[in-house]
Design a protein around this motif. Structure first.
Motif, short mmCIF file in Angstrom:
data_model
loop_
_atom_site.label_atom_id
_atom_site.label_comp_id
_atom_site.label_asym_id
_atom_site.label_seq_id
_atom_site.Cartn_x
_atom_site.Cartn_y
_atom_site.Cartn_z
N ARG A 259 5.74 36.99 22.18
CA ARG A 259 5.33 35.86 21.34
C ARG A 259 5.98 35.96 19.98
O ARG A 259 6.21 37.05 19.45
CB ARG A 259 3.81 35.84 21.17
N LEU A 260 6.26 34.80 19.40
CA LEU A 260 6.76 34.78 18.04
C LEU A 260 5.69 35.34 17.10
O LEU A 260 4.52 34.99 17.20
CB LEU A 260 7.12 33.36 17.61
N ALA A 261 6.10 36.21 16.21
CA ALA A 261 5.14 36.84 15.29
C ALA A 261 4.43 35.79 14.45
O ALA A 261 3.25 35.93 14.13
CB ALA A 261 5.87 37.84 14.39
N SER A 262 5.12 34.72 14.09
CA SER A 262 4.52 33.69 13.25
C SER A 262 3.41 32.92 13.96
O SER A 262 2.60 32.26 13.33
CB SER A 262 5.60 32.71 12.78
N GLU A 263 3.36 33.02 15.31
CA GLU A 263 2.34 32.31 16.07
C GLU A 263 1.06 33.12 16.25
O GLU A 263 0.05 32.59 16.70
CB GLU A 263 2.88 31.93 17.46
N LEU A 264 1.11 34.40 15.91
CA LEU A 264 -0.06 35.26 16.10
C LEU A 264 -1.11 34.96 15.04
O LEU A 264 -0.79 34.59 13.90
CB LEU A 264 0.36 36.73 16.03
N PRO A 265 -2.40 35.13 15.37
CA PRO A 265 -3.47 34.88 14.39
C PRO A 265 -3.33 35.77 13.16
O PRO A 265 -2.98 36.95 13.27
CB PRO A 265 -4.74 35.23 15.18
N THR B 3 1.34 37.30 8.80
CA THR B 3 1.99 37.16 7.50
C THR B 3 3.49 37.36 7.64
O THR B 3 4.20 37.48 6.65
CB THR B 3 1.43 38.17 6.49
N ASN B 4 3.98 37.43 8.87
CA ASN B 4 5.40 37.67 9.14
C ASN B 4 6.20 36.40 8.85
O ASN B 4 6.02 35.38 9.50
CB ASN B 4 5.58 38.10 10.60
N GLN B 5 7.09 36.49 7.90
CA GLN B 5 7.90 35.35 7.51
C GLN B 5 9.25 35.33 8.21
O GLN B 5 10.03 34.41 8.03
CB GLN B 5 8.11 35.37 5.98
N HIS B 6 9.52 36.37 9.00
CA HIS B 6 10.80 36.46 9.68
C HIS B 6 10.64 36.06 11.14
O HIS B 6 9.54 36.09 11.71
CB HIS B 6 11.34 37.89 9.59
N SER B 7 11.73 35.66 11.78
CA SER B 7 11.70 35.28 13.19
C SER B 7 11.76 36.53 14.04
O SER B 7 12.83 37.09 14.28
CB SER B 7 12.88 34.35 13.50
N MET B 8 10.61 36.98 14.50
CA MET B 8 10.51 38.18 15.32
C MET B 8 9.68 37.89 16.56
O MET B 8 8.73 37.11 16.53
CB MET B 8 9.85 39.33 14.53
#
Length: 220
Positions: A51-57, A60-65
């Motif tokens: 899953r994209l880190a930005s989609e997790l509850p 605070t990850n601002q990068h595409s990981m």
């Protein structure tokens, strides 16, 4: 609708997995021993999800990981960095050095670096299905690669490799087989001998005695 979109994205992940980024700023042609020695953590494990880190509850990850859940089976290196690996992250495309394992739920050998308490893996690291490793590579993960970390593996693709130092092992898979993952990469480790010079070895190594009955192989 959201779940369907996630499923489509994950299927795309699996289909594009084996495409290695062409502009990743690292030397991807490295001997397995080099990748082991340069890694903070080396494990065998299963990967789940993606899953994209930005989609997790509460992310605070601002990068595409991309975040993967890990079921760690064994740790070969990195006890001083992490006691246990539960998750890893890798750059998401179209960023540089992205890497996706395939397919889901296979056993993998995974090397990577620890950044801010997280295991970060990309296409510069050694990520390979456990089943595809040679018997020598599996055995070398336990002790032999670590023993040879003081040696220097140097790539040789010409008929004359150059001046050799005591710490050098010339890697000649390109010269004889025209590829990086040849016989030497799959079946040999570079170890320091009693006289402090380094040579290629294949065979059994006794970690308790620090002695070897390996077959020594000299490559031109």
């Amino acid at each position: 609708m959201y779940q369907a979109a996630v499923l489509v994205n994950f299927c795309f992940l699996l289909m594009t997995l084996t495409q290695v980024p062409a502009h990743c700023p690292c030397n991807q042609e490295r001997h397995p021993q080099e990748m082991f020695c340069s890694a903070d953590v080396v494990i065998r494990g299963k990967l789940f999800g993606g899953r994209l880190a930005s989609e997790l509850p509460n992310s605070t990850n601002q990068h595409s990981m991309i975040i993967y859940k890990v079921k760690m089976i064994k740790m070969f290196q990195g006890f001083d960095k992490m006691h246990h690996v539960s998750y890893l992250q890798t750059p998401a495309p179209p960023g540089l050095c992205y890497l996706w394992p395939q397919p889901e739920r296979k056993h993998y050998l995974i090397t990577g670096r620890v950044q801010e308490g997280r295991l970060v893996v990309n296409s510069c690291d050694w990520v390979q299905t456990w089943q595809s490793l040679s018997l020598t590579q599996r055995r070398s993960l336990r002790f032999r690669y670590r023993k040879g970390c003081a040696c220097q593996i140097r790539k040789c693709s010409a008929w004359q490799c150059g001046v050799s130092r005591e710490s050098d092992c010339w890697w000649t898979d390109w010269q004889w087989q025209g590829k990086a993952r040849g016989h030497q990469a799959r079946h040999y480790a570079c170890l320091r001998r009693a006289g402090k010079s380094c040579s290629w070895y294949r065979g059994q190594l006794d970690p308790a005695l620090g002695k070897t009955n390996d077959q020594t192989q000299v490559f031109p």
